[in-house]
Motif scaffolding. Structure first.
Motif, mmCIF file in Angstrom:
data_model
loop_
_atom_site.group_PDB
_atom_site.id
_atom_site.type_symbol
_atom_site.label_atom_id
_atom_site.label_comp_id
_atom_site.label_asym_id
_atom_site.label_seq_id
_atom_site.Cartn_x
_atom_site.Cartn_y
_atom_site.Cartn_z
ATOM 1 N N LEU A 106 3.770 3.940 -7.668
ATOM 2 C CA LEU A 106 2.589 4.789 -7.635
ATOM 3 C C LEU A 106 2.775 5.873 -8.694
ATOM 4 O O LEU A 106 3.612 6.761 -8.524
ATOM 5 N N GLN A 107 2.028 5.761 -9.779
ATOM 6 C CA GLN A 107 2.047 6.769 -10.825
ATOM 7 C C GLN A 107 1.031 7.840 -10.472
ATOM 8 O O GLN A 107 -0.156 7.539 -10.307
ATOM 9 N N MET A 108 1.505 9.071 -10.366
ATOM 10 C CA MET A 108 0.642 10.166 -9.955
ATOM 11 C C MET A 108 0.542 11.181 -11.081
ATOM 12 O O MET A 108 1.554 11.770 -11.483
ATOM 13 N N ASN A 109 -0.637 11.361 -11.602
ATOM 14 C CA ASN A 109 -0.888 12.308 -12.678
ATOM 15 C C ASN A 109 -1.826 13.416 -12.213
ATOM 16 O O ASN A 109 -2.501 13.278 -11.192
ATOM 17 N N SER A 110 -1.854 14.494 -12.975
ATOM 18 C CA SER A 110 -2.740 15.631 -12.671
ATOM 19 C C SER A 110 -2.618 16.040 -11.208
ATOM 20 O O SER A 110 -3.617 16.208 -10.497
ATOM 21 N N LEU A 111 -1.398 16.201 -10.776
ATOM 22 C CA LEU A 111 -1.154 16.485 -9.358
ATOM 23 C C LEU A 111 -1.739 17.819 -8.944
ATOM 24 O O LEU A 111 -1.733 18.800 -9.713
ATOM 25 N N LYS A 112 -2.228 17.840 -7.711
ATOM 26 C CA LYS A 112 -2.839 19.028 -7.142
ATOM 27 C C LYS A 112 -2.031 19.490 -5.927
ATOM 28 O O LYS A 112 -1.263 18.718 -5.352
ATOM 29 N N LEU A 113 -2.223 20.717 -5.561
ATOM 30 C CA LEU A 113 -1.511 21.247 -4.393
ATOM 31 C C LEU A 113 -1.748 20.376 -3.168
ATOM 32 O O LEU A 113 -0.828 20.144 -2.366
ATOM 33 N N GLU A 114 -2.963 19.876 -3.031
ATOM 34 C CA GLU A 114 -3.310 19.077 -1.853
ATOM 35 C C GLU A 114 -2.713 17.673 -1.869
ATOM 36 O O GLU A 114 -2.886 16.920 -0.912
ATOM 37 N N ASP A 115 -2.004 17.320 -2.930
ATOM 38 C CA ASP A 115 -1.294 16.041 -2.952
ATOM 39 C C ASP A 115 0.071 16.145 -2.273
ATOM 40 O O ASP A 115 0.762 15.133 -2.110
ATOM 41 N N THR A 116 0.447 17.329 -1.882
ATOM 42 C CA THR A 116 1.723 17.529 -1.199
ATOM 43 C C THR A 116 1.759 16.749 0.107
ATOM 44 O O THR A 116 0.786 16.748 0.870
ATOM 45 N N GLY A 117 2.890 16.100 0.363
ATOM 46 C CA GLY A 117 3.046 15.371 1.603
ATOM 47 C C GLY A 117 4.162 14.355 1.515
ATOM 48 O O GLY A 117 4.804 14.216 0.467
ATOM 49 N N VAL A 118 4.372 13.658 2.608
ATOM 50 C CA VAL A 118 5.322 12.558 2.620
ATOM 51 C C VAL A 118 4.560 11.279 2.277
ATOM 52 O O VAL A 118 3.530 10.976 2.900
ATOM 53 N N TYR A 119 5.057 10.568 1.303
ATOM 54 C CA TYR A 119 4.412 9.338 0.832
ATOM 55 C C TYR A 119 5.160 8.126 1.368
ATOM 56 O O TYR A 119 6.387 8.044 1.240
ATOM 57 N N TYR A 120 4.387 7.213 1.945
ATOM 58 C CA TYR A 120 4.948 6.035 2.568
ATOM 59 C C TYR A 120 4.474 4.759 1.863
ATOM 60 O O TYR A 120 3.298 4.630 1.528
ATOM 61 N N CYS A 121 5.389 3.834 1.739
ATOM 62 C CA CYS A 121 5.085 2.500 1.273
ATOM 63 C C CYS A 121 4.868 1.636 2.518
ATOM 64 O O CYS A 121 5.566 1.807 3.528
ATOM 65 N N GLY B 259 0.815 -1.215 0.000
ATOM 66 C CA GLY B 259 0.000 0.000 0.000
ATOM 67 C C GLY B 259 0.845 1.260 0.000
ATOM 68 O O GLY B 259 2.039 1.223 0.332
ATOM 69 N N TRP B 260 0.211 2.337 -0.401
ATOM 70 C CA TRP B 260 0.800 3.674 -0.313
ATOM 71 C C TRP B 260 -0.092 4.545 0.577
ATOM 72 O O TRP B 260 -1.326 4.514 0.459
ATOM 73 N N PHE B 261 0.569 5.302 1.424
ATOM 74 C CA PHE B 261 -0.107 6.232 2.309
ATOM 75 C C PHE B 261 0.600 7.580 2.193
ATOM 76 O O PHE B 261 1.708 7.656 1.655
ATOM 77 N N ARG B 262 -0.016 8.629 2.701
ATOM 78 C CA ARG B 262 0.643 9.930 2.677
ATOM 79 C C ARG B 262 0.262 10.731 3.916
ATOM 80 O O ARG B 262 -0.788 10.499 4.524
ATOM 81 N N GLN B 263 1.126 11.662 4.230
ATOM 82 C CA GLN B 263 0.865 12.545 5.357
ATOM 83 C C GLN B 263 1.184 13.974 4.947
ATOM 84 O O GLN B 263 2.343 14.296 4.660
ATOM 85 N N ALA B 264 0.161 14.788 4.903
ATOM 86 C CA ALA B 264 0.328 16.196 4.580
ATOM 87 C C ALA B 264 0.760 16.948 5.834
ATOM 88 O O ALA B 264 0.512 16.500 6.956
ATOM 89 N N PRO B 265 1.390 18.100 5.656
ATOM 90 C CA PRO B 265 1.832 18.886 6.816
ATOM 91 C C PRO B 265 0.666 19.199 7.745
ATOM 92 O O PRO B 265 -0.369 19.694 7.314
#
Length: 123
Positions: free
Chosen positions: A81-96, A35-41
């Protein structure tokens, strides 16, 4: 000892694309969900996507559905994890991440985590 190492983070403009990769070692990769997870500031860590042991089942958070694609290569012990059409709210640390047990159901509890890779989306 299970080790997960993420690669591919960086700075990208809104609307752009980025591909993250996670390399796994320490156990048989091909029988475990990934899985992939993320944590925004300032926010809690959240689910992004996961994939079954054989890649036949994938699941996504509503916020990334249609823009992100998770995939795996069991011969190389990697999950991307292929990320397209990135948005400002996609900012963060991404964890596997990966669970200690086999089987699959979406958003299952994860036991092993990488240290994360930072993705910054700018305007």
């Amino acid at each position: 000892q299970v080790q997960l190492v993420e690669f591919g983070g960086g700075l990208v403009q809104a609307g752009g694309s980025l591909r993250l990769s996670c390399s796994a070692s320490g156990r048989i990769f091909s029988i475990y969900t990934m899985g992939w997870f993320r944590q925004a500031p300032g926010k809690e860590r959240e689910f992004v996507a996961d994939i079954s042991w054989d890649g036949s089942i994938t699941s996504y958070a509503d916020s990334v559905k249609g823009r992100f694609t998770i995939s795996r290569d069991n011969a190389k012990n990697t999950v991307d994890l292929q990320m397209n059409s990135l948005k400002l709210e996609d900012t963060g640390v991404y964890y596997c991440a990966s669970p200690a047990s086999g089987g699959y159901y979406t958003r299952m509890a994860m036991d092993y985590w990488g240290k994360g890779t930072l993705v910054t989306v700018s305007s």
